[in-house]
Design a protein around this motif. Structure first.
Motif, PDB file in Angstrom:
ATOM      1  N   LEU A 117       0.653  10.546  -1.829  1.00 35.85           N
ATOM      2  CA  LEU A 117       1.277  10.140  -0.574  1.00 35.85           C
ATOM      3  C   LEU A 117       1.706  11.362   0.240  1.00 35.85           C
ATOM      4  O   LEU A 117       1.498  11.405   1.460  1.00 35.85           O
ATOM      5  N   GLU A 120      -1.327  12.792   1.836  1.00 32.42           N
ATOM      6  CA  GLU A 120      -1.739  11.984   2.982  1.00 32.42           C
ATOM      7  C   GLU A 120      -0.840  12.241   4.186  1.00 32.42           C
ATOM      8  O   GLU A 120      -1.318  12.344   5.322  1.00 32.42           O
ATOM      9  N   GLU A 123      -1.706  15.482   5.712  1.00 35.45           N
ATOM     10  CA  GLU A 123      -2.973  15.370   6.433  1.00 35.45           C
ATOM     11  C   GLU A 123      -2.758  14.688   7.784  1.00 35.45           C
ATOM     12  O   GLU A 123      -3.274  15.136   8.810  1.00 35.45           O
ATOM     13  N   VAL A 124      -1.968  13.627   7.803  1.00 36.14           N
ATOM     14  CA  VAL A 124      -1.674  12.928   9.050  1.00 36.14           C
ATOM     15  C   VAL A 124      -0.912  13.845   9.994  1.00 36.14           C
ATOM     16  O   VAL A 124      -1.190  13.901  11.211  1.00 36.14           O
TER      17      VAL A 124
END
Length: 138
Positions: A117, A120, A123-124
């Motif tokens: 998580l 992620e 990355e976002v």
């Protein structure tokens, strides 16, 4: 009949049936352990059979050759002790062989999920920064 069939084929019912069968088999293993190991260890200090421990509450207490009470009131505390030992052994085995490893596995999995998580989210965040930079340029 269709609803009954769906009920029987649900995972919970099948899992429960498997748990009952495994529990029954496990109970026989624990009882054999108590009878074969614990009772002889207790036998070092007294009688080999825990069920033989009893006290006479109201006498005179007499027992026939078959072990049946013919007069008086007995408290069969040895049977209670044997059942308590069986319960404690069962609980210890379940805890140390099932619960503890499962908790360790779940903690490890939760850590891996949190790391995924976090990756992620990074990355976002990076993609958002790139988008904002392109918007400012454009």
């Amino acid at each position: 009949m269709k609803g009954f069939k769906e009920f029987l084929l649900r995972g919970n019912v099948v899992d429960l049936a498997v748990a009952v069968v495994i529990g029954a088999a496990f109970t026989s293993v624990v009882n054999a352990f108590v009878k074969g190991v614990i009772n002889p260890l207790v036998g070092l200090f007294g009688t080999k059979d825990l069920a033989a421990y009893s006290s006479c509450l109201k006498g005179p207490c007499e027992v026939d050759a078959a072990g049946n009470v013919t007069s008086g009131i007995f408290i069969l505390w040895g049977s209670v002790l044997s059942a308590a030992l069986s319960f404690l052994i069962t609980a210890a085995v379940v805890y140390f062989l099932l619960i503890l490893p499962m908790n360790h596995f779940m903690r490890r999995r939760r850590t891996e999920d949190e790391e995924a998580l976090d990756a992620e989210l990074k990355e976002v965040e990076l993609l958002t920064e790139i988008r904002d930079a392109l918007v400012r340029r454009g």
